[in-house]
Motif scaffolding. Structure first.
Motif, PDB file in Angstrom:
ATOM      1  N   VAL A 192      -1.928   4.447  11.609  1.00  0.00           N
ATOM      2  CA  VAL A 192      -1.088   3.719  10.657  1.00  0.00           C
ATOM      3  C   VAL A 192      -0.914   4.538   9.386  1.00  0.00           C
ATOM      4  CG1 VAL A 192      -0.912   1.653   9.212  1.00  0.00           C
ATOM      5  CG2 VAL A 192      -1.743   1.466  11.568  1.00  0.00           C
ATOM      6  N   THR A 193      -2.005   5.092   8.892  1.00  0.00           N
ATOM      7  CA  THR A 193      -1.941   5.933   7.698  1.00  0.00           C
ATOM      8  C   THR A 193      -0.990   7.093   7.894  1.00  0.00           C
ATOM      9  OG1 THR A 193      -4.212   5.337   7.133  1.00  0.00           O
ATOM     10  CG2 THR A 193      -3.307   7.301   6.083  1.00  0.00           C
ATOM     11  N   GLU A 194      -1.038   7.710   9.077  1.00  0.00           N
ATOM     12  CA  GLU A 194      -0.138   8.830   9.366  1.00  0.00           C
ATOM     13  C   GLU A 194       1.319   8.383   9.373  1.00  0.00           C
ATOM     14  OE1 GLU A 194      -0.606  12.086   9.638  1.00  0.00           O
ATOM     15  OE2 GLU A 194      -2.716  11.775   9.119  1.00  0.00           O
ATOM     16  N   MET A 195       1.590   7.219   9.977  1.00  0.00           N
ATOM     17  CA  MET A 195       2.965   6.731  10.021  1.00  0.00           C
ATOM     18  C   MET A 195       3.528   6.550   8.617  1.00  0.00           C
ATOM     19  SD  MET A 195       3.172   3.920  13.109  1.00  0.00           S
ATOM     20  CE  MET A 195       4.927   3.637  12.880  1.00  0.00           C
ATOM     21  N   LEU A 196       2.705   6.038   7.722  1.00  0.00           N
ATOM     22  CA  LEU A 196       3.171   5.764   6.367  1.00  0.00           C
ATOM     23  C   LEU A 196       3.498   7.038   5.601  1.00  0.00           C
ATOM     24  CD1 LEU A 196       0.691   2.915   5.361  1.00  0.00           C
ATOM     25  CD2 LEU A 196       2.964   2.726   6.376  1.00  0.00           C
ATOM     26  N   ARG A 197       3.027   8.178   6.092  1.00  0.00           N
ATOM     27  CA  ARG A 197       3.252   9.460   5.414  1.00  0.00           C
ATOM     28  C   ARG A 197       4.328  10.308   6.084  1.00  0.00           C
ATOM     29  NH1 ARG A 197      -3.145  11.189   5.222  1.00  0.00           N
ATOM     30  NH2 ARG A 197      -3.851   9.727   3.601  1.00  0.00           N
ATOM     31  N   MET A 198       4.924   9.822   7.157  1.00  0.00           N
ATOM     32  CA  MET A 198       5.804  10.663   7.980  1.00  0.00           C
ATOM     33  C   MET A 198       7.213  10.755   7.410  1.00  0.00           C
ATOM     34  SD  MET A 198       4.296   9.657  11.757  1.00  0.00           S
ATOM     35  CE  MET A 198       5.565  10.508  12.693  1.00  0.00           C
ATOM     36  N   VAL A 199       7.286  11.178   6.156  1.00  0.00           N
ATOM     37  CA  VAL A 199       8.578  11.430   5.526  1.00  0.00           C
ATOM     38  C   VAL A 199       9.264  12.586   6.268  1.00  0.00           C
ATOM     39  CG1 VAL A 199       9.725  12.130   3.398  1.00  0.00           C
ATOM     40  CG2 VAL A 199       7.700  10.664   3.308  1.00  0.00           C
ATOM     41  N   GLY A 200      10.524  12.397   6.586  1.00  0.00           N
ATOM     42  CA  GLY A 200      11.231  13.427   7.343  1.00  0.00           C
ATOM     43  C   GLY A 200      11.290  13.120   8.820  1.00  0.00           C
ATOM     44  N   ALA A 201      10.334  12.324   9.310  1.00  0.00           N
ATOM     45  CA  ALA A 201      10.346  11.916  10.717  1.00  0.00           C
ATOM     46  C   ALA A 201      10.764  10.463  10.871  1.00  0.00           C
ATOM     47  CB  ALA A 201       8.980  12.136  11.350  1.00  0.00           C
ATOM     48  N   ILE A 202      10.279   9.607   9.964  1.00  0.00           N
ATOM     49  CA  ILE A 202      10.593   8.174  10.005  1.00  0.00           C
ATOM     50  C   ILE A 202      11.457   7.823   8.802  1.00  0.00           C
ATOM     51  CG2 ILE A 202       9.619   5.844   9.899  1.00  0.00           C
ATOM     52  CD1 ILE A 202       7.169   6.861  11.357  1.00  0.00           C
ATOM     53  N   ASP A 203      12.542   7.087   9.047  1.00  0.00           N
ATOM     54  CA  ASP A 203      13.472   6.730   7.968  1.00  0.00           C
ATOM     55  C   ASP A 203      13.093   5.443   7.258  1.00  0.00           C
ATOM     56  OD1 ASP A 203      15.773   8.775   8.147  1.00  0.00           O
ATOM     57  OD2 ASP A 203      15.444   8.177  10.219  1.00  0.00           O
ATOM     58  N   VAL A 204      12.483   4.514   7.968  1.00  0.00           N
ATOM     59  CA  VAL A 204      12.077   3.257   7.341  1.00  0.00           C
ATOM     60  C   VAL A 204      10.926   2.661   8.140  1.00  0.00           C
ATOM     61  CG1 VAL A 204      13.722   1.817   8.640  1.00  0.00           C
ATOM     62  CG2 VAL A 204      12.906   1.038   6.416  1.00  0.00           C
ATOM     63  N   GLY A 210       0.285 -10.071   8.583  1.00  0.00           N
ATOM     64  CA  GLY A 210      -0.263 -10.831   7.471  1.00  0.00           C
ATOM     65  C   GLY A 210      -0.211 -10.082   6.158  1.00  0.00           C
ATOM     66  N   LYS A 211      -0.698 -10.766   5.127  1.00  0.00           N
ATOM     67  CA  LYS A 211      -0.655 -10.228   3.765  1.00  0.00           C
ATOM     68  C   LYS A 211      -1.397  -8.902   3.669  1.00  0.00           C
ATOM     69  CE  LYS A 211      -1.710 -11.580  -0.996  1.00  0.00           C
ATOM     70  NZ  LYS A 211      -2.244 -12.664  -1.859  1.00  0.00           N
ATOM     71  N   GLY A 212      -2.526  -8.777   4.373  1.00  0.00           N
ATOM     72  CA  GLY A 212      -3.303  -7.548   4.288  1.00  0.00           C
ATOM     73  C   GLY A 212      -2.530  -6.356   4.799  1.00  0.00           C
ATOM     74  N   LEU A 213      -1.893  -6.513   5.955  1.00  0.00           N
ATOM     75  CA  LEU A 213      -1.121  -5.414   6.532  1.00  0.00           C
ATOM     76  C   LEU A 213       0.060  -5.049   5.641  1.00  0.00           C
ATOM     77  CD1 LEU A 213      -0.238  -3.476   8.813  1.00  0.00           C
ATOM     78  CD2 LEU A 213       1.025  -5.385   9.801  1.00  0.00           C
ATOM     79  N   VAL A 214       0.829  -6.058   5.245  1.00  0.00           N
ATOM     80  CA  VAL A 214       2.030  -5.783   4.452  1.00  0.00           C
ATOM     81  C   VAL A 214       1.658  -5.172   3.108  1.00  0.00           C
ATOM     82  CG1 VAL A 214       4.060  -6.817   3.371  1.00  0.00           C
ATOM     83  CG2 VAL A 214       3.303  -7.610   5.619  1.00  0.00           C
ATOM     84  N   GLY A 215       0.589  -5.673   2.501  1.00  0.00           N
ATOM     85  CA  GLY A 215       0.144  -5.115   1.231  1.00  0.00           C
ATOM     86  C   GLY A 215      -0.266  -3.664   1.357  1.00  0.00           C
ATOM     87  N   LEU A 216      -0.977  -3.349   2.451  1.00  0.00           N
ATOM     88  CA  LEU A 216      -1.385  -1.964   2.702  1.00  0.00           C
ATOM     89  C   LEU A 216      -0.168  -1.068   2.849  1.00  0.00           C
ATOM     90  CD1 LEU A 216      -3.516   0.229   3.585  1.00  0.00           C
ATOM     91  CD2 LEU A 216      -3.087  -0.548   5.935  1.00  0.00           C
ATOM     92  N   GLN A 218       2.944  -1.531   1.799  1.00  0.00           N
ATOM     93  CA  GLN A 218       3.712  -1.384   0.568  1.00  0.00           C
ATOM     94  C   GLN A 218       2.988  -0.520  -0.455  1.00  0.00           C
ATOM     95  OE1 GLN A 218       4.510  -5.597  -0.301  1.00  0.00           O
ATOM     96  NE2 GLN A 218       6.642  -5.242   0.236  1.00  0.00           N
ATOM     97  N   ALA A 219       1.666  -0.566  -0.446  1.00  0.00           N
ATOM     98  CA  ALA A 219       0.898   0.208  -1.425  1.00  0.00           C
ATOM     99  C   ALA A 219       0.822   1.685  -1.067  1.00  0.00           C
ATOM    100  CB  ALA A 219      -0.507  -0.374  -1.556  1.00  0.00           C
ATOM    101  N   GLU A 220       0.783   1.999   0.229  1.00  0.00           N
ATOM    102  CA  GLU A 220       0.491   3.369   0.642  1.00  0.00           C
ATOM    103  C   GLU A 220       1.665   4.125   1.255  1.00  0.00           C
ATOM    104  OE1 GLU A 220      -3.000   3.759   2.980  1.00  0.00           O
ATOM    105  OE2 GLU A 220      -4.246   2.538   1.655  1.00  0.00           O
ATOM    106  N   ALA A 221       2.740   3.421   1.586  1.00  0.00           N
ATOM    107  CA  ALA A 221       3.834   4.086   2.290  1.00  0.00           C
ATOM    108  C   ALA A 221       4.585   5.062   1.390  1.00  0.00           C
ATOM    109  CB  ALA A 221       4.801   3.047   2.848  1.00  0.00           C
ATOM    110  N   ARG A 222       4.855   6.220   1.928  1.00  0.00           N
ATOM    111  CA  ARG A 222       5.763   7.175   1.288  1.00  0.00           C
ATOM    112  C   ARG A 222       7.154   7.068   1.894  1.00  0.00           C
ATOM    113  NH1 ARG A 222       1.745  12.481   1.394  1.00  0.00           N
ATOM    114  NH2 ARG A 222       0.004  11.531   0.270  1.00  0.00           N
ATOM    115  N   VAL A 223       7.228   6.391   3.024  1.00  0.00           N
ATOM    116  CA  VAL A 223       8.489   6.130   3.705  1.00  0.00           C
ATOM    117  C   VAL A 223       9.034   4.803   3.166  1.00  0.00           C
ATOM    118  CG1 VAL A 223       9.543   5.724   5.970  1.00  0.00           C
ATOM    119  CG2 VAL A 223       7.644   7.341   5.741  1.00  0.00           C
ATOM    120  N   PRO A 224      10.348   4.644   3.020  1.00  0.00           N
ATOM    121  CA  PRO A 224      10.899   3.353   2.588  1.00  0.00           C
ATOM    122  C   PRO A 224      10.443   2.213   3.492  1.00  0.00           C
ATOM    123  CG  PRO A 224      12.595   5.040   2.521  1.00  0.00           C
ATOM    124  CD  PRO A 224      11.394   5.670   3.180  1.00  0.00           C
TER     125      PRO A 224
END
Length: 420
Positions: A192-204, A210-216, A218-224
Motif C-alpha cells: 500500500v505504501t508503495e502504491m501511494l508513492r507510484m507517481v508516474g505509474a498511477i494517475d489517481v 474505513g476512516k483509518g484507511l482513507v486517512g492513511l 490522504q495523509a501519505e499519498a503522493r498520487v492524487p
C-alpha cells in the motif's frame, strides 16, 4: 517478501499497467463489452470456487475477531455472486464514455472546438473487506478505458483473487491486455505504501474503506486521491413527515445492511414530529436490535443508552445509531453541517418547502427526500456499480461510475486558421 522485493514487484505492476493503459485507451466499445460479458460468465461458472475461496476468508476474518457487520461485508453467497454478475452485465450494457462529446461550439475565428471524454490512465484502488469491489472497480475502470491495480484487504484476499481471475479471463476472451486489470499479490501493507508513492505509474488512487484507511491514504499519498471519507449518514424526520413512510425508511436506512457506507448513523427527530408521534422511531429501532445512543427525553425509551459527545459524528458500521431531537429543518441542517461527512443525508417530510430548503442547504454529495440512505450506491443510480462515493468536490462527487473515471481533452479544428 522483503521491502526491496515489494518495491520491485510494485514497480513491475506499474510498468505493465502503464503499457496496458496505452492500449486500452483505444480499445473498441465492442471489445470492452465482450470482456465484461465474458467476465460475468466466468464469475457465474466459477461460483463454487469463489465461495470456497470466500470460506477461507471468512475463517481468516473470524480469527481476526471481525465484527458481525464486517463479516457481513466480507461474506459472499450465491445471491451476492448473482449481484456481481448482474453488475458486470449492467456496466457492459452502458454507453462507452470514452470519446463522448461533452460540448462543442464554433468560434468567430473559424475554430470548431469539441470537449471529449478521455481515460484517466492507471487507477489504483485500495479497499477493505468487500470482495465484490474487485469486480466493480475492475469493470468500471475497463469500461472507462483505464488500467487498474487492485489492492484488496487482507481479509478478502482469497475471494478477491478468485474474482480477479475471472476478470482476466474476460480480458483474454476479448483480446485485451491482461495487465489492464492487475491485483497486488501480497497481503503485506508495504505494498500500500508503495502504491501511494507510484507517481508516474498511477494517475489517481481511490481508497474504499474505513476512516483509518482513507486517512492513511490522504495523509501519505503522493498520487492524487479521490476523497472518500466516512459515511456519517443522517436521516431527519421532519414535523411534516408521514409516519408510515418514516418508520419504513428509518428501519431500512439503519438495518438493511449496517456495515455499508450508506447505512444511517444518526437519526434526527424534529420536535414537532416527537410531539405528534412520540418516540416511535426509536422504539422501532430498539425492537429491531439496534443500540440507540441518545439523550434527553429519548432516554426514557427502554433499551436506549446515553450518548457520548463523540457518538454524534461517528461511523458505527454496526447495529448502533445516535439519535437526538432537533428544532426544525434548520436545526437538522446545522447538526449535519457540524457532524456530517458530506456523504448522504435524507429528509423525511411531506412539506415541499422544507424538502427544498434541505436540498439547497445541505452540502453533501447525495441528498435525499423520503428515501433510504441505503440507496447511496452506484447500482441504484443506474451506474451498474460504483468504485466508491466521493465526498470531495474536485473532479468526481457522489457515486463514481465509469463516466466519472474519465477526464477530457479539447479537439480543435480549423481550416488554415491563424490568430491575428
Amino acid at each position: 517478501m522483503d521491502g526491496t522485493e515489494i518495491t520491485q514487484q510494485m514497480a513491475a505492476l506499474g510498468v505493465a499497467a502503464r503499457a496496458a493503459a496505452a492500449d486500452l485507451a483505444f480499445a473498441t466499445p465492442e471489445a470492452k463489452t465482450l470482456a465484461l460479458t465474458a467476465a460475468a460468465e466466468a464469475v457465474w461458472a466459477q461460483r463454487r470456487d469463489i465461495l470456497a475461496a470466500n470460506a477461507k476468508d471468512l475463517a481468516y476474518g473470524r480469527d481476526k475477531g471481525l465484527s458481525e457487520a464486517m463479516m457481513d461485508r466480507l461474506m459472499l453467497n450465491e445471491g451476492r455472486i448473482q449481484s456481481i454478475v448482474d453488475g458486470l452485465r449492467a456496466i457492459a450494457g452502458q454507453n462507452d464514455p470514452v470519446g463522448a462529446v461533452i460540448a462543442e461550439w464554433d468560434m468567430p475565428s473559424g475554430l470548431h472546438i469539441r470537449r471529449v471524454r478521455t481515460p484517466l490512465g492507471v487507477i489504483g484502488v485500495i479497499y477493505e473487506s468487500r470482495p465484490n469491489v474487485t469486480a466493480d472497480a475492475a469493470a468500471l475502470c475497463l469500461k472507462s478505458g483505464n488500467a487498474v491495480i487492485l489492492r484488496g484487504g487482507s481479509e478478502s484476499y482469497h475471494s478477491s483473487s478468485a474474482l480477479h481471475g475471472c476478470m482476466v479471463e474476460g480480458l483474454r476472451a476479448a483480446g485485451l491486455p491482461e495487465a489492464a486489470i492487475q491485483m497486488v499479490p501480497t497481503r503485506d501493507r508495504a505494498a500500500v505504501t508503495e502504491m501511494l508513492r507510484m507517481v508516474g505509474a498511477i494517475d489517481v488512487i481511490v481508497p474504499r474503506g474505513g476512516k483509518g484507511l482513507v486517512g492513511l491514504v490522504q495523509a501519505e499519498a503522493r498520487v492524487p486521491v479521490f476523497a472518500h471519507l466516512e459515511g456519517i449518514c443522517h436521516v431527519y424526520a421532519d414535523a411534516a413527515a408521514d409516519l408510515d413512510k418514516a418508520r419504513r425508511v428509518v428501519l431500512n436506512a439503519k438495518t438493511r445492511r449496517t456495515g455499508i457506507c450508506g447505512a444511517a448513523e444518526c437519526l434526527l427527530i424534529d420536535q414537532g414530529f416527537y410531539d405528534a408521534h412520540g418516540a416511535v422511531l426509536i422504539e422501532d429501532l430498539v425492537k429491531a436490535g439496534v443500540e440507540v445512543r441518545t439523550e434527553g427525553v429519548l432516554l426514557e425509551v427502554p433499551g436506549t443508552v446515553p450518548a457520548q459527545p463523540e457518538d454524534f459524528g461517528r461511523e458505527f458500521l454496526d447495529a448502533i445509531i445516535a439519535a437526538k431531537i432537533v428544532d426544525g429543518v434548520d436545526g437538522a441542517i446545522a447538526h449535519i453541517q457540524r457532524y456530517g461527512s458530506q456523504h448522504t443525508e435524507s429528509i423525511l417530510t411531506e412539506n415541499p418547502v422544507a424538502a427544498q430548503r434541505f436540498f439547497d442547504r445541505v452540502d453533501s454529495a447525495i441528498v435525499m427526500h423520503n428515501a433510504s440512505t441505503q440507496f447511496a450506491d452506484g447500482g441504484e443510480f443506474g451506474m451498474g456499480a460504483e468504485i466508491g462515493i466521493a465526498t470531495g468536490k474536485l473532479h468526481a462527487r457522489g457515486p463514481v461510475g465509469a463516466e466519472q473515471l474519465t477526464s477530457f481533452k479539447y479537439l480543435v479544428e480549423g481550416d488554415g486558421a491563424i490568430r491575428p
